[in-house]
Design a protein around this motif. Structure first.
Motif, short mmCIF file in Angstrom:
data_model
loop_
_atom_site.label_atom_id
_atom_site.label_comp_id
_atom_site.label_asym_id
_atom_site.label_seq_id
_atom_site.Cartn_x
_atom_site.Cartn_y
_atom_site.Cartn_z
N LYS A 187 39.05 48.67 28.90
CA LYS A 187 38.06 47.60 28.85
C LYS A 187 36.65 48.06 29.26
O LYS A 187 35.66 47.51 28.80
CB LYS A 187 38.50 46.44 29.75
N ASP A 219 37.87 37.06 28.68
CA ASP A 219 38.71 36.87 29.88
C ASP A 219 38.09 35.83 30.81
O ASP A 219 38.81 35.06 31.46
CB ASP A 219 38.85 38.19 30.66
N GLY A 261 41.16 41.16 45.03
CA GLY A 261 41.09 42.26 44.07
C GLY A 261 39.67 42.50 43.61
O GLY A 261 38.81 41.61 43.72
N GLY A 309 39.10 44.68 40.59
CA GLY A 309 39.21 45.43 39.33
C GLY A 309 38.62 44.66 38.17
O GLY A 309 37.76 43.79 38.36
N ALA A 341 39.93 42.38 36.04
CA ALA A 341 40.16 40.93 35.99
C ALA A 341 39.28 40.24 37.02
O ALA A 341 38.72 39.16 36.76
CB ALA A 341 41.64 40.63 36.25
N THR A 346 40.29 47.99 49.18
CA THR A 346 39.42 49.17 49.18
C THR A 346 37.98 48.70 49.37
O THR A 346 37.36 48.14 48.45
CB THR A 346 39.57 49.97 47.87
N LYS A 376 34.99 49.58 46.91
CA LYS A 376 35.07 48.94 45.59
C LYS A 376 34.76 47.44 45.70
O LYS A 376 34.00 46.89 44.88
CB LYS A 376 36.49 49.14 45.05
N LEU A 386 40.75 42.80 52.96
CA LEU A 386 42.02 42.07 52.84
C LEU A 386 42.69 41.86 54.20
O LEU A 386 43.34 40.84 54.44
CB LEU A 386 42.95 42.85 51.89
N THR A 435 43.76 38.35 41.58
CA THR A 435 43.50 39.17 40.39
C THR A 435 44.13 40.55 40.54
O THR A 435 43.83 41.44 39.76
CB THR A 435 41.98 39.33 40.12
N THR A 436 44.96 40.73 41.56
CA THR A 436 45.67 42.01 41.69
C THR A 436 46.98 41.92 40.90
O THR A 436 47.46 40.84 40.61
CB THR A 436 46.00 42.33 43.17
N MET A 487 53.66 41.07 39.87
CA MET A 487 53.91 41.11 38.43
C MET A 487 55.29 41.72 38.15
O MET A 487 55.74 42.60 38.90
CB MET A 487 52.82 41.98 37.77
N VAL A 512 46.29 35.48 38.10
CA VAL A 512 46.02 35.98 36.74
C VAL A 512 47.28 36.56 36.09
O VAL A 512 47.32 36.78 34.90
CB VAL A 512 44.89 37.05 36.69
N TYR A 563 50.79 36.66 34.35
CA TYR A 563 51.52 35.67 33.55
C TYR A 563 52.98 36.06 33.31
O TYR A 563 53.71 35.35 32.63
CB TYR A 563 50.81 35.36 32.24
N MET A 570 45.26 31.45 31.51
CA MET A 570 44.11 32.33 31.28
C MET A 570 44.35 33.18 30.04
O MET A 570 43.48 33.34 29.18
CB MET A 570 43.91 33.22 32.51
N PHE A 571 45.57 33.69 29.93
CA PHE A 571 45.91 34.55 28.80
C PHE A 571 45.77 33.78 27.49
O PHE A 571 45.16 34.27 26.52
CB PHE A 571 47.35 35.09 28.95
N GLN A 594 41.99 33.06 26.73
CA GLN A 594 41.19 34.20 26.28
C GLN A 594 41.52 34.50 24.82
O GLN A 594 40.67 34.87 24.02
CB GLN A 594 41.31 35.42 27.20
#
Ligand code: NAP
Length: 398
Positions: free
Chosen positions: A193, A229, A252, A254, A256, A277, A280, A295, A309-310, A314, A337, A339, A363-364, A367
């Motif tokens: 992405k 997204d 998160g 990243g 997302a 982190t 970041k 965190l 968003t991590t 999953m 986020v 699914y 969300m999926f 988008q």
């Protein structure tokens, strides 16, 4: 064990099964008639009030030994199959009225589910010389629900197009191929992405601000990039509470998270980035002019809605969760986020703590709905796209 008794009971079961089968088929025939009436009147296939009424009278009449939740499980399946039969009725009708019936034969690869049923109903339709090609660029792509979702939408609207998964090892090569093969559009997924930005001709303001592209449009050898997204994330969150004036704790930092933080900021909400982190997380918070909290200090944060968003929780690590259950009671709402599974451990615990919850599934779908409209200029059949993915995910056992 008395073998004669067992045999007698089994014979009784066989007789009952045949009776149930006959009744189920009678019910399906009536359901198809209802489907025809709905198609004639342009009514939605799903009528939630009617479904609720069915469950209500069934639970009232249920004398056991089936418990109400067991009886509900059986009827949920019956009702969901009835909806699919009715969808096919609507599809058949729309298609018979259309001058150019088109259903990509690639549907064959989709196995069971609504899409496959549409295929079986329309096997005579095939990919032709004018079929437009769209696809998914990423790695891995085998688990993606995007082909099922977009091909269902193409088929339902009678658009002569097909959407294929492309497992990409070499992104510049894939983009050159896209131009050379006149592929009209693509979704971009993990891990490309961000990398794709430097390799395409134009990106719009949204993708530029988010710093990630998930949608490509290829016209006249020019590839443009955008990001849907954040539209998906905003719609998913807005189903829980208005964004404006509320504070969103975003776990998160990243790709997302970038889309979510951008979506929240652009709608007048206040994001707070929370990450493991620090470097970041602070960088992301700095870009969007919002706060960062490590965190480890999640207990000290106040907010209205928590957004994960991590990838923690999953499939296949569905027993994991990104935050302790004890913090969830502070929030009005929690969105994830992820699914797959449809309801993560985080969402189950949030629900138990009294929060409103939204799955990454929404969300999926949104988008994808947005992508479809960008590519085709048509209103996407959002309800059916949602249903076909939901059906696959809930039936996959994952
Ligand atoms: N529903 C949708 O439509 C949709 C769309 C896009 C993505 N997603 C999902 O969103 C998730 C994240 O995707 P992404 O592209 O943002 O991934 P990413 O760019 O790799 O970012 C993942 C983020 O999660 C953090 N993280 C990972 N493991 C963690 C852990 N054990 N504890 C705490 N933080 C952890 C990472 O922390 P560091 O900062 O320390 O690296 C990073 O900030 C995936 O599950 C993806 O499938 C869903």
């Amino acid at each position: 064990m008395n073998k004669d008794s067992l045999k007698k009971f089994r014979l009784k079961i066989e007789g009952l099964d045949l009776e149930i089968l006959r009744l189920l088929n009678d019910r399906a025939s009536v359901s198809l008639e209802i489907g025809k009436l709905k198609a004639e009147d342009g009514l939605d296939i799903r009528d939630r009030e009617r479904e609720e009424a069915i469950f209500e009278y069934l639970s009232h009449e249920n004398k056991g030994p089936l418990k109400t939740f067991e009886m509900n499980q059986i009827f949920e399946k019956i009702i969901s199959i009835s909806r699919r039969l009715q969808s096919m009725e609507t599809f058949n009708r729309a298609d018979s009225e259309s001058a150019t019936p088109t259903l990509p034969s690639s549907f064959k690869g989709e196995g069971s589910g609504v899409g496959a049923e549409l295929l079986h109903a329309k096997e005579s339709c095939t990919i032709g010389g004018r079929t437009s090609v769209y696809g998914l660029l990423g790695t891995p792509v085998a688990q993606s629900m995007s082909p099922l979702m977009h091909n269902t939408a193409f088929a339902l609207l009678g658009i002569d197009a097909v959407y294929l998964p492309f497992k990409v090892d070499n992104l510049p090569g894939a983009l050159a191929g896209m131009r050379a093969l006149h592929i009209k559009g693509a979704s971009v997924t993990h891990p490309f992405k961000e990398q794709v930005i430097g390799l395409i001709d134009e990106i719009d303001d949204t993708a530029n601000k988010i710093g990630a592209v998930n949608t490509l449009i290829c016209e006249k050898n020019t590839i443009r990039g955008t990001n849907t997204d954040c539209v998906g994330a905003v719609r998913c969150i807005e189903a829980l509470l208005p964004i404006k004036g509320h504070t969103f704790v975003v776990l998160g930092a990243g790709g997302a998270a970038r889309a979510v933080v951008f979506g929240i900021s652009s709608k007048g909400g206040t994001p707070v980035v929370v990450g493991r982190t620090e470097e970041k997380g602070r960088a992301l918070a700095g870009e969007f002019d919002c706060a960062f909290v490590p965190l480890s200090q999640i207990d000290d944060i106040k907010g209205d809605c928590l957004v994960n968003t991590t990838p923690v929780g999953m499939y296949p690590k569905a027993d994991e969760t990104p935050v302790p259950r004890s913090v969830l009671g502070k929030y009005k709402a929690v969105a994830d986020v992820i699914y797959n599974p449809l309801k993560t451990r985080l969402l189950r615990e949030a629900e138990a703590a009294g929060c409103a919850v939204a799955s990454g599934f929404e969300m999926f779908v949104y988008q994808g709905v947005e992508q479809f409209t960008i590519w085709t200029g048509r209103d996407a059949p959002a309800k059916e796209m949602r249903e076909v993915v939901y059906h696959r995910l809930s039936g996959s056992g994952q």
